[in-house]
Write a protein that holds these residues in place. Structure first.
Motif, PDB file in Angstrom:
ATOM      1  N   LYS A  68       0.849  -1.209   0.000  1.00  0.00           N
ATOM      2  CA  LYS A  68       0.000   0.000   0.000  1.00  0.00           C
ATOM      3  C   LYS A  68       0.875   1.245   0.000  1.00  0.00           C
ATOM      4  O   LYS A  68       0.604   2.201  -0.743  1.00  0.00           O
ATOM      5  CB  LYS A  68      -0.920   0.003   1.216  1.00  0.00           C
ATOM      6  CG  LYS A  68      -1.989  -1.050   1.071  1.00  0.00           C
ATOM      7  CD  LYS A  68      -3.292  -0.673   1.741  1.00  0.00           C
ATOM      8  CE  LYS A  68      -4.412  -1.531   1.192  1.00  0.00           C
ATOM      9  NZ  LYS A  68      -4.951  -2.488   2.146  1.00  0.00           N
ATOM     10  N   VAL A 105       2.995   0.978  -3.676  1.00  0.00           N
ATOM     11  CA  VAL A 105       2.276   0.948  -4.953  1.00  0.00           C
ATOM     12  C   VAL A 105       1.017   1.828  -4.908  1.00  0.00           C
ATOM     13  O   VAL A 105       0.871   2.760  -5.694  1.00  0.00           O
ATOM     14  CB  VAL A 105       1.909  -0.506  -5.341  1.00  0.00           C
ATOM     15  CG1 VAL A 105       1.157  -0.534  -6.673  1.00  0.00           C
ATOM     16  CG2 VAL A 105       3.166  -1.369  -5.408  1.00  0.00           C
ATOM     17  N   GLN A 106       0.162   1.542  -3.922  1.00  0.00           N
ATOM     18  CA  GLN A 106      -1.115   2.258  -3.901  1.00  0.00           C
ATOM     19  C   GLN A 106      -0.946   3.759  -3.661  1.00  0.00           C
ATOM     20  O   GLN A 106      -1.669   4.561  -4.244  1.00  0.00           O
ATOM     21  CB  GLN A 106      -2.003   1.647  -2.816  1.00  0.00           C
ATOM     22  CG  GLN A 106      -3.451   2.038  -2.921  1.00  0.00           C
ATOM     23  CD  GLN A 106      -4.312   1.151  -2.036  1.00  0.00           C
ATOM     24  OE1 GLN A 106      -4.096  -0.064  -1.948  1.00  0.00           O
ATOM     25  NE2 GLN A 106      -5.282   1.736  -1.365  1.00  0.00           N
ATOM     26  N   MET A 107       0.023   4.133  -2.825  1.00  0.00           N
ATOM     27  CA  MET A 107       0.177   5.548  -2.489  1.00  0.00           C
ATOM     28  C   MET A 107       1.086   6.320  -3.456  1.00  0.00           C
ATOM     29  O   MET A 107       1.262   7.516  -3.305  1.00  0.00           O
ATOM     30  CB  MET A 107       0.709   5.706  -1.053  1.00  0.00           C
ATOM     31  CG  MET A 107      -0.191   5.118   0.015  1.00  0.00           C
ATOM     32  SD  MET A 107      -1.912   5.637  -0.113  1.00  0.00           S
ATOM     33  CE  MET A 107      -1.747   7.370   0.262  1.00  0.00           C
ATOM     34  N   HIS A 108       1.691   5.625  -4.408  1.00  0.00           N
ATOM     35  CA  HIS A 108       2.518   6.325  -5.408  1.00  0.00           C
ATOM     36  C   HIS A 108       1.895   6.108  -6.783  1.00  0.00           C
ATOM     37  O   HIS A 108       1.846   4.970  -7.256  1.00  0.00           O
ATOM     38  CB  HIS A 108       3.949   5.766  -5.426  1.00  0.00           C
ATOM     39  CG  HIS A 108       4.772   6.192  -4.260  1.00  0.00           C
ATOM     40  ND1 HIS A 108       4.949   5.420  -3.145  1.00  0.00           N
ATOM     41  CD2 HIS A 108       5.482   7.333  -4.035  1.00  0.00           C
ATOM     42  CE1 HIS A 108       5.721   6.053  -2.283  1.00  0.00           C
ATOM     43  NE2 HIS A 108       6.056   7.221  -2.794  1.00  0.00           N
ATOM     44  N   ASP A 109       1.440   7.193  -7.424  1.00  0.00           N
ATOM     45  CA  ASP A 109       0.800   6.961  -8.720  1.00  0.00           C
ATOM     46  C   ASP A 109       1.821   6.652  -9.819  1.00  0.00           C
ATOM     47  O   ASP A 109       1.445   6.315 -10.936  1.00  0.00           O
ATOM     48  CB  ASP A 109      -0.140   8.117  -9.105  1.00  0.00           C
ATOM     49  CG  ASP A 109       0.530   9.451  -8.968  1.00  0.00           C
ATOM     50  OD1 ASP A 109       1.773   9.454  -8.872  1.00  0.00           O
ATOM     51  OD2 ASP A 109      -0.173  10.487  -8.944  1.00  0.00           O
ATOM     52  N   ASN A 110       3.113   6.746  -9.501  1.00  0.00           N
ATOM     53  CA  ASN A 110       4.110   6.377 -10.514  1.00  0.00           C
ATOM     54  C   ASN A 110       4.843   5.067 -10.172  1.00  0.00           C
ATOM     55  O   ASN A 110       5.933   4.810 -10.663  1.00  0.00           O
ATOM     56  CB  ASN A 110       5.121   7.516 -10.713  1.00  0.00           C
ATOM     57  CG  ASN A 110       5.867   7.843  -9.430  1.00  0.00           C
ATOM     58  OD1 ASN A 110       5.499   7.368  -8.354  1.00  0.00           O
ATOM     59  ND2 ASN A 110       6.911   8.639  -9.541  1.00  0.00           N
ATOM     60  N   VAL A 159       4.106   0.835 -10.031  1.00  0.00           N
ATOM     61  CA  VAL A 159       3.164  -0.266 -10.275  1.00  0.00           C
ATOM     62  C   VAL A 159       3.797  -1.562  -9.777  1.00  0.00           C
ATOM     63  O   VAL A 159       5.019  -1.645  -9.632  1.00  0.00           O
ATOM     64  CB  VAL A 159       2.813  -0.399 -11.778  1.00  0.00           C
ATOM     65  CG1 VAL A 159       1.979   0.778 -12.256  1.00  0.00           C
ATOM     66  CG2 VAL A 159       4.077  -0.546 -12.631  1.00  0.00           C
ATOM     67  N   MET A 215       4.370   4.340 -18.755  1.00  0.00           N
ATOM     68  CA  MET A 215       5.029   4.944 -17.602  1.00  0.00           C
ATOM     69  C   MET A 215       6.060   5.972 -18.070  1.00  0.00           C
ATOM     70  O   MET A 215       6.777   5.749 -19.031  1.00  0.00           O
ATOM     71  CB  MET A 215       5.746   3.881 -16.761  1.00  0.00           C
ATOM     72  CG  MET A 215       4.898   2.695 -16.351  1.00  0.00           C
ATOM     73  SD  MET A 215       3.445   3.107 -15.404  1.00  0.00           S
ATOM     74  CE  MET A 215       4.165   3.598 -13.857  1.00  0.00           C
ATOM     75  N   PHE A 240       9.721   6.460 -12.664  1.00  0.00           N
ATOM     76  CA  PHE A 240       8.657   5.548 -12.247  1.00  0.00           C
ATOM     77  C   PHE A 240       9.262   4.296 -11.618  1.00  0.00           C
ATOM     78  O   PHE A 240      10.447   3.998 -11.819  1.00  0.00           O
ATOM     79  CB  PHE A 240       7.741   5.176 -13.423  1.00  0.00           C
ATOM     80  CG  PHE A 240       8.359   4.218 -14.413  1.00  0.00           C
ATOM     81  CD1 PHE A 240       9.099   4.691 -15.480  1.00  0.00           C
ATOM     82  CD2 PHE A 240       8.195   2.841 -14.268  1.00  0.00           C
ATOM     83  CE1 PHE A 240       9.664   3.812 -16.391  1.00  0.00           C
ATOM     84  CE2 PHE A 240       8.753   1.950 -15.182  1.00  0.00           C
ATOM     85  CZ  PHE A 240       9.496   2.441 -16.248  1.00  0.00           C
TER      86      PHE A 240
END
Ligand code: ATP
Length: 512
Positions: free
Chosen positions: A53, A56-61, A63, A235, A239
């Motif tokens: 979380k 990955v989830q908290m960084h929009d760059n 995956v 991307m 990233f």
């Protein structure tokens, strides 16, 4: 409790409360391989989720992917693992015990460092507020002499490692008069290099079978997929690609429970950046990762950075986040500035271009990589060992309590009927059925409530909820907090919100 006793207690508690078992225990176990039990699997999953979380989830760059454990064998030629993923080993001829030569030297150096720390603590006590640590370090004869020993050891250790001078390595161990902790003797063999990768075969017939390796790190699964992810995910640099998964190393010495295993799990993230920006991103990820650790509240003083003197073949800067385990400060996570080494190597060995076209620069380049790499099992050990406490109570008794961060605890609440009759079990089970949509909860009716509290304290459950006869009248229950042991009367309908406030990931990650 002495550190050694504390560590023994951690291991036995992990077994007794269903966290970690020795693998294949009925066959006397397999060295340095462990199974996670019913509570351990939950704790491990929660740590993995907490990492995923945050990354990955908290960084929009950033995956996440899930690459296979088996990879084409050329991967490991390109990465340098076939030729250089070695540890120097040495045997003591009297005890027949095997050691990592670098670890023997590092532990010797750490002992000297501890002596310095002791001198400083003593002086601090003596001089009180007037104490100036910097001045003391610069002028005290003992400290200066010991610091010089440490510096000399570091210089020589780095040299023998960089030059692969195995005779020099042995000489260093002899010069430092390091003795085998088991036999007490200095009767050492020569130092040899040992490759840590496990080999296996793919294919049905002996003639056509292909030699494979079990991956010794998850990172290469990310590098070989760099372009696939970049193109399909559109991307833009900078990233990151993250993944969690098993890795395998035939460790020479593996005697520290789940700290050093032969099969373990990593949580890694490769951050692809523009060449020249690596220093800035190195600092960013050092700080960000330390904040993640500290958000769990395991104690600010339990972390320190250890910058590498000897850099791996791929790195231009590297640091470890070390944690204060029951056996002292040891590496928990590595942060490495890997340059363009890996992508360039895979370009060379695969013959495929692994470049990025930068629209702003109107140019193609091979990105540099900043890596954060943490062992999930080591993180488990850090959390578990730090949370285990023997607490003196006011009535003179003690209780064993596992103060796991509530967000990571396997079960969030245990629900008890006060007695096994009068309709109380039915109400307790209704509460379980309602809460289990949101949290992992358990039902327990055996033994007295006091005993059930103690058992849940030791298992690490943050809340206990007791249904009694008043519940039938007014729909309220007693909720007891694991750490404070405070008890409150609350409405059944408020339970969800009360638990959520303490176990919600957001509540914890917001502290970063
Ligand atoms: P060490 O110096 O302790 O052997 P390393 O520097 O080889 O570790 P890395 O290759 O940087 O470790 O791996 C990244 C992380 O993976 C480490 O920080 C550690 O948390 C974890 N790790 C590495 N080896 C093991 C192992 N044998 N068992 C459990 N975790 C491991």
């Amino acid at each position: 409790m002495a550190n050694e006793d504390k560590f023994k207690k951690v291991i036995s508690h992990a077994k007794e409360y269903g966290y970690v078992f020795q693998s294949s225990e009925i066959y006397d176990g397999l060295s340095a391989v462990y199974d996670y039990a019913q509570n351990g699997a939950e704790l491990k999953k929660n740590i993995r989720d907490y990492w995923w979380k945050a990354m990955v989830q908290m960084h929009d760059n950033i995956v996440g992917i899930d690459a296979a454990i088996f990879m084409h064998p050329t991967t490991w030629k390109a990465s340098g693992h076939v030729d250089a993923f070695n540890d120097p080993l040495i045997d003591n001829k009297d005890s027949k015990k095997r050691y990592r030569a670098d670890v023997l030297v590092e532990e010797h150096r750490e002992k000297i460092l501890q002596k310095i720390n002791k001198d400083i603590a003593k002086a601090q006590k003596r001089f009180g507020d007037a104490f100036n640590e910097e001045e003391f370090r610069a002028t005290n004869g003992n400290v200066l002499r010991r610091q010089k020993q440490i510096d000399d050891i570091t210089t020589e250790l780095t040299r023998v490692q960089e030059e692969n001078d195995l005779a020099g390595f042995k000489q260093l161990i002899l010069d430092l008069e390091i003795v085998c902790p088991v036999s007490g003797s200095k009767n050492w063999t020569d130092v040899k290099q040992f490759n840590l990768m496990f080999g296996t075969k793919l294919g049905a017939s002996a003639e056509s079978a292909m030699d494979l390796y079990l991956r010794p790190e998850t990172a290469q699964g990310i590098f070989v997929n760099f372009l696939n992810v970049q193109k399909t995910g559109r991307m833009k640099i900078p990233f990151g690609i993250a993944q969690t998964g098993k890795a395998f190393r035939n460790e020479i010495v593996a005697r520290q429970f789940i700290f050093r295993m032969r099969e373990f799990e990593q949580m890694e993230m490769q951050f692809f950046i523009k060449p020249g920006t690596q220093k800035e991103w190195f600092d960013y990820w050092k700080e960000t990762r330390l904040k993640w650790h500290k958000s769990l509240g395991l104690g600010e003083d339990n972390y320190r950075f250890h910058d590498h003197e000897k850099l791996a073949h791929y790195a231009d800067a590297a640091t470890d986040i070390e944690f204060n385990f029951p056996f002292g400060f040891k590496e928990l996570e590595g942060i490495h500035s890997r340059t363009d080494f890996d992508l360039k190597q895979h370009e060379e060995y695969s013959g495929k271009k692994l470049q990025y076209f930068d629209h702003e620069e109107n140019a193609s380049y091979t990105p540099y990589v900043l890596e954060t790499s943490i062992g999930l099992d080591r993180m488990f050990l850090a959390v578990f060992s730090n949370s285990l406490e023997e607490e003196e109570l006011e009535d003179g008794k003690t209780r064993t309590v596992l103060k796991l961060p509530a967000v990571l605890a396997p079960a969030k609440a245990a629900i008890f009927p006060l007695v096994k009759k009068d309709g109380l079990p039915e109400v307790a089970k209704e509460i379980v059925d309602d809460l289990k949509w949101d949290f992992n909860v358990i039902y327990e009716e055996k033994d007295t409530v006091g005993k059930r509290y103690r058992r849940q304290d030791a298992a690490g459950t943050p809340f206990c909820i007791t249904v009694d006869h008043d519940t039938l009248e007014d729909n309220t229950v007693t909720i007891r907090h694991r750490d404070t042991m405070d008890q409150k009367r609350v409405k059944i309908e408020d339970l969800k919100a009360i638990i959520k406030a303490e176990v919600d990931v957001k509540h914890w990650l917001m502290k970063m």
